[in-house]
Design an enzyme around this catalytic site. Structure first.
Site, PDB file in Angstrom:
ATOM      1  N   SER A 179      55.599 140.712  98.762  1.00  8.74           N
ATOM      2  CA  SER A 179      55.314 140.234 100.116  1.00  8.74           C
ATOM      3  C   SER A 179      54.325 141.196 100.798  1.00  8.74           C
ATOM      4  O   SER A 179      53.254 141.456 100.258  1.00  8.74           O
ATOM      5  CB  SER A 179      56.631 140.084 100.884  1.00  8.74           C
ATOM      6  N   ASP A 212      58.363 128.904  96.765  1.00  4.87           N
ATOM      7  CA  ASP A 212      58.290 129.898  97.840  1.00  4.87           C
ATOM      8  C   ASP A 212      57.967 129.193  99.157  1.00  4.87           C
ATOM      9  O   ASP A 212      56.888 128.617  99.306  1.00  4.87           O
ATOM     10  CB  ASP A 212      57.202 130.930  97.507  1.00  4.87           C
ATOM     11  N   HIS A 239      60.825 132.914  97.505  1.00  6.13           N
ATOM     12  CA  HIS A 239      60.169 134.156  97.913  1.00  6.13           C
ATOM     13  C   HIS A 239      60.867 135.379  97.291  1.00  6.13           C
ATOM     14  O   HIS A 239      60.216 136.357  96.951  1.00  6.13           O
ATOM     15  CB  HIS A 239      60.158 134.257  99.443  1.00  6.13           C
TER      16      HIS A 239
END
EC number: 3.1.-.-
Length: 223
Positions: free
Chosen positions: A71, A176, A204
């Site tokens: 991320s 995701d 995710h």
């Protein structure tokens, strides 16, 4: 956002092969146990995180390192690899983006209010930070990431991708909800020689949900 080694990388810290690797999970300033200071988001916060990470590893006397970045950490890893190419051996990133679109902005707005998060997502972070710091910093993060939307092409680090020299594995979860597939494709197209691995059921947090599969992928790539 607001992740820490303790809350977000348990299966990697515990189970990655310690005979092959020394695993260091670092908390960026304002996150996890790197407090004080409180987290802030100036225009160069990703560059600052990248420099902090490299400076830390050099202080710990590592001659060369590989990066695992998830991320925001994936963005930080891309910047570190581009700016410190001689120090980075290999890199694995997932759930990262090199720019911000209107679609992204809508997604970020949807997670701005911590009170609307699921209990499962919120609880470990609330335990770590307390509700007030979590809620306040989440709002600051959304504002911080949205500032890139106003730059040409929503640029975060797209200009740096051609400078990445290390072997790079991009992992993307096809389910995701926070980072659309086109971001993984863009990074793959612009980081020379990179590999893209898709996980059809991955979301995710694919490194937590499919920890064994992910860890094997990482170990095989980094060896």
């Amino acid at each position: 956002m607001l992740g820490s080694g303790e809350t977000d990388f348990g299966p990697q810290i515990k189970n990655l092969n310690k005979k092959l690797f020394t695993v260091v999970a670092w908390d960026p300033r304002g996150y996890g146990h790197s407090r004080p200071p409180d987290r802030d988001f100036p225009g160069d916060f990703f560059e600052r995180d990248a420099k902090d990470a490299v400076d830390l590893m050099k202080t710990l006397k590592f001659k060369k390192i590989s990066l695992l970045g998830w991320s925001d950490g994936g963005i930080t890893a891309l910047i570190a690899a581009a700016k410190y190419p001689s120090y980075i051996h290999k890199m694995v990133i997932w759930g990262a983006n090199a720019y911000v679109t209107e679609e992204d902005e809508m997604i970020y707005q949807g997670i701005r209010d911590v009170s609307k998060w699921s209990e499962k997502t919120k609880k470990p972070l609330e335990t770590l930070y307390g509700y007030d710091y979590l809620a306040k910093t989440c709002e600051k993060w959304v504002d911080g990431i949205k500032q890139f939307k106003h730059l040409p092409d929503g640029n975060i680090c797209r200009h740096l991708l051609p400078l990445v020299q290390c072997p790079t594995l991009i992992v993307h979860g096809e389910k995701d909800p926070l980072v659309p597939r086109f971001h993984a494709d863009f990074i793959h197209q612009h980081v020379r020689g990179s590999r893209l691995h898709l996980m059809p059921e991955g979301k995710h947090n694919l490194h937590l949900r499919f920890a064994n599969e992910f860890n094997k992928l990482v170990e095989d790539f980094l060896q």
